[in-house]
Design an enzyme around this catalytic site. Structure first.
Site, mmCIF file in Angstrom:
data_model
loop_
_atom_site.group_PDB
_atom_site.id
_atom_site.type_symbol
_atom_site.label_atom_id
_atom_site.label_comp_id
_atom_site.label_asym_id
_atom_site.label_seq_id
_atom_site.Cartn_x
_atom_site.Cartn_y
_atom_site.Cartn_z
ATOM 1 N N PHE A 198 56.819 -20.951 12.727
ATOM 2 C CA PHE A 198 56.483 -21.708 11.518
ATOM 3 C C PHE A 198 55.463 -20.915 10.718
ATOM 4 O O PHE A 198 54.603 -20.219 11.272
ATOM 5 C CB PHE A 198 55.947 -23.091 11.882
ATOM 6 C CG PHE A 198 55.668 -23.961 10.693
ATOM 7 C CD1 PHE A 198 56.705 -24.377 9.876
ATOM 8 C CD2 PHE A 198 54.374 -24.342 10.387
ATOM 9 C CE1 PHE A 198 56.454 -25.170 8.760
ATOM 10 C CE2 PHE A 198 54.119 -25.140 9.275
ATOM 11 C CZ PHE A 198 55.157 -25.553 8.465
ATOM 12 N N ASP A 258 48.900 -19.608 19.791
ATOM 13 C CA ASP A 258 49.338 -20.703 18.930
ATOM 14 C C ASP A 258 50.135 -21.646 19.821
ATOM 15 O O ASP A 258 51.303 -21.411 20.118
ATOM 16 C CB ASP A 258 50.191 -20.175 17.779
ATOM 17 C CG ASP A 258 50.667 -21.269 16.825
ATOM 18 O OD1 ASP A 258 50.649 -22.456 17.231
ATOM 19 O OD2 ASP A 258 51.072 -20.942 15.702
ATOM 20 N N HIS A 272 53.175 -26.156 19.956
ATOM 21 C CA HIS A 272 54.305 -26.791 20.631
ATOM 22 C C HIS A 272 54.044 -27.032 22.117
ATOM 23 O O HIS A 272 54.935 -27.521 22.812
ATOM 24 C CB HIS A 272 55.557 -25.908 20.543
ATOM 25 C CG HIS A 272 56.010 -25.598 19.163
ATOM 26 N ND1 HIS A 272 57.064 -24.727 18.905
ATOM 27 C CD2 HIS A 272 55.597 -26.032 17.947
ATOM 28 C CE1 HIS A 272 57.259 -24.636 17.606
ATOM 29 N NE2 HIS A 272 56.378 -25.418 17.014
ATOM 30 N N GLN A 312 50.298 -32.770 14.290
ATOM 31 C CA GLN A 312 51.108 -33.242 13.159
ATOM 32 C C GLN A 312 52.113 -34.296 13.645
ATOM 33 O O GLN A 312 52.383 -34.401 14.839
ATOM 34 C CB GLN A 312 51.796 -32.024 12.520
ATOM 35 C CG GLN A 312 52.725 -32.323 11.381
ATOM 36 C CD GLN A 312 54.167 -32.521 11.828
ATOM 37 O OE1 GLN A 312 54.537 -32.180 12.958
ATOM 38 N NE2 GLN A 312 54.971 -33.075 10.955
ATOM 39 N N LYS A 335 54.630 -33.625 16.438
ATOM 40 C CA LYS A 335 54.199 -32.917 17.633
ATOM 41 C C LYS A 335 54.162 -33.836 18.855
ATOM 42 O O LYS A 335 54.294 -35.054 18.748
ATOM 43 C CB LYS A 335 52.831 -32.270 17.409
ATOM 44 C CG LYS A 335 52.829 -31.210 16.321
ATOM 45 C CD LYS A 335 53.786 -30.078 16.649
ATOM 46 C CE LYS A 335 53.665 -28.908 15.684
ATOM 47 N NZ LYS A 335 54.090 -29.219 14.319
ATOM 48 N N ARG A 383 27.318 -26.012 8.121
ATOM 49 C CA ARG A 383 26.062 -26.757 8.254
ATOM 50 C C ARG A 383 25.813 -27.145 9.710
ATOM 51 O O ARG A 383 26.639 -27.819 10.318
ATOM 52 C CB ARG A 383 26.140 -28.019 7.398
ATOM 53 C CG ARG A 383 24.849 -28.817 7.303
ATOM 54 C CD ARG A 383 25.088 -30.070 6.491
ATOM 55 N NE ARG A 383 23.835 -30.775 6.222
ATOM 56 C CZ ARG A 383 23.772 -31.973 5.645
ATOM 57 N NH1 ARG A 383 24.894 -32.605 5.291
ATOM 58 N NH2 ARG A 383 22.613 -32.545 5.439
ATOM 59 N N TYR A 417 20.314 -29.486 3.916
ATOM 60 C CA TYR A 417 21.410 -28.723 3.304
ATOM 61 C C TYR A 417 21.207 -27.209 3.385
ATOM 62 O O TYR A 417 21.473 -26.469 2.428
ATOM 63 C CB TYR A 417 21.650 -29.169 1.850
ATOM 64 C CG TYR A 417 21.932 -30.644 1.746
ATOM 65 C CD1 TYR A 417 23.153 -31.175 2.138
ATOM 66 C CD2 TYR A 417 20.947 -31.527 1.302
ATOM 67 C CE1 TYR A 417 23.406 -32.531 2.089
ATOM 68 C CE2 TYR A 417 21.188 -32.882 1.239
ATOM 69 C CZ TYR A 417 22.412 -33.384 1.637
ATOM 70 O OH TYR A 417 22.653 -34.734 1.586
ATOM 71 N N ARG A 446 36.579 -31.343 9.638
ATOM 72 C CA ARG A 446 36.213 -32.372 10.612
ATOM 73 C C ARG A 446 37.322 -33.413 10.768
ATOM 74 O O ARG A 446 37.877 -33.914 9.780
ATOM 75 C CB ARG A 446 34.924 -33.066 10.190
ATOM 76 C CG ARG A 446 33.700 -32.172 10.192
ATOM 77 C CD ARG A 446 32.436 -32.972 9.913
ATOM 78 N NE ARG A 446 32.461 -33.619 8.618
ATOM 79 C CZ ARG A 446 31.903 -33.119 7.517
ATOM 80 N NH1 ARG A 446 31.271 -31.957 7.576
ATOM 81 N NH2 ARG A 446 31.966 -33.768 6.373
#
Length: 390
Positions: free
Chosen positions: A88, A159, A162, A185, A188, A217, A224, A234
């Site tokens: 993919f 990766d 799968h 996703q 999956k 951060r 900041y 996140r």
């Protein structure tokens, strides 16, 4: 006579009271982002433990997981990362979005996984990482790739989009290389609609990744002072609560798919013109993200028509991924100094698989053994009709 129709396979995604309970738990804790809640932290610990890794960092999706992993590994502009040509597009795009060069290499014609021989041939002084993709849940040849990595000093980034719960010679994904990336996703093997995770080797690397996934951060910063470049990758508390429940379902679902695939594989093998994906016996715990098979010699147009006919019969069928270098997106940035034709000449197996491969969604393998016989019968009928019409 009406054509034979597919059975009603289990729906996907699967969910129940565990997901409902988790969502309510996340809702009622009063903090819905990871900095104030506990679901993401708990999921990270549970996912890391399940996959044999010291740490896991949950992120927004699998593409971001790859991108963040590459950043943590120090990949940047001008670096080369070797990727399979058959995968993919996220595998190559994650490299290219960092300004690095994705170098596609050919895959094994039987397992569809990256070929260590082609990887070795593609290494240059600029190579900074090798990215095996565990196609359809079958772990790539990590023996050969691990030796190549050890001999060259070039790290591996798995990766594993799968390969949730998969194993190679008894070893879990987190035990096979220091860094790996997963996707959650919607299709999956575990899902919260979207989401991803990076497995990491130690607390120092985890904190480095954490800062980058939170806009650079530090978690304790209140003024900041962003320490490094980053983005907001996140994961939210609701998604993590669902994924904790999904992790609890994973092993039983894999056990069912491992029972069904040998049945379907043998039935497919008996169909004239059909060659199912080969299972490497060293991949001794295969999560079976897809049921894949090839029809060697068929044209791409014929394969596409065959898939449409399978879908019309009720099978969740799809064409295989296109070779990454045969997409316009690949050439926008971070492509090697080669032409499409030159890459195609180096990747004959990828060229063939792109043209002749079909895959069925993993929910087929959650059906009954009788469902496997019906599925194979439909494939046999449609393949015979398609080949006869050539």
């Amino acid at each position: 006579m009406n054509p034979r129709q597919a059975p009603e396979f289990p729906a996907w995604p699967q969910f129940g009271d565990d997901e409902r309970t988790g969502l309510i738990r996340a809702l009622e804790q009063g903090q819905w982002w990871r900095m104030g809640g506990s679901e993401v932290d708990s999921f990270e610990r549970e996912f890391a433990a399940h996959h044999g890794a010291p740490f896991a960092l949950a992120v927004t999706n699998g593409t971001h997981a790859l991108e963040l992993a590459l950043q943590v590994m120090g990949i940047g502009p001008g670096d080369e990362v070797i990727v399979p040509a058959f995968t993919f597009i996220s595998s190559s795009q994650a490299v290219q979005r960092l300004g690095a060069v994705a170098v596609p290499v050919d895959v094994d014609p039987d397992t569809y996984n990256i070929d260590p021989v082609t990887v070795a041939a593609a290494i240059t002084p600029r190579t900074r990482a090798i990215m095996p993709v565990h196609m359809a849940g079958q772990i790539a040849d990590m023996d050969a790739l691990g030796k190549l990595s050890a001999d060259t000093g070039i790290p591996l980034l798995q990766d594993a989009a799968h390969a949730h719960g998969a194993r190679w010679e008894g070893k879990r994904v987190g035990e096979l290389s220091p860094v790996s990336a997963f996707s959650f996703q919607n299709g999956k093997l575990m899902t919260a609609g979207e989401g991803g995770a990076v497995l990491l080797p130690d607390a120092e690397t985890y904190e480095k990744a954490f800062i980058r996934h939170s806009c650079g951060r530090p978690r304790t910063d209140r003024r900041y002072f962003h320490e490094t470049s980053g983005s907001n990758f996140r994961l939210n508390e609701f998604s993590a609560a669902v994924l904790r429940a999904q992790l609890g379902r994973l092993d039983a679902q894999i056990a069912t798919r491992q029972q069904r695939w040998p049945v379907l594989q043998e039935l497919l093998r008996q169909i004239p013109g059909v060659v199912p994906q080969t299972v490497d016996p060293r991949a001794d715990h295969n999560s079976h993200y897809m049921a894949m098979f090839r029809i060697p010699g068929i044209s791409e147009e014929g394969r596409n028509a065959l898939v449409e006919a399978l879908v019309a019969r009720g099978l969740p069928a799809f064409v295989a991924f296109r070779a990454v270098y045969r997409t316009d997106a690949f050439w926008e940035t971070g492509a090697p100094d080669m032409t499409v034709e030159e890459l195609a000449e180096l990747c004959p197996h990828t060229e063939a698989i792109t043209r002749d491969c079909v895959w069925l969604q993993h929910r087929v393998l959650l059906g009954t053994e009788e469902d496997m016989h019906v599925t194979a019968a439909i494939v046999a009928e449609v393949v015979a009709e398609t080949l006869a019409a050539r």
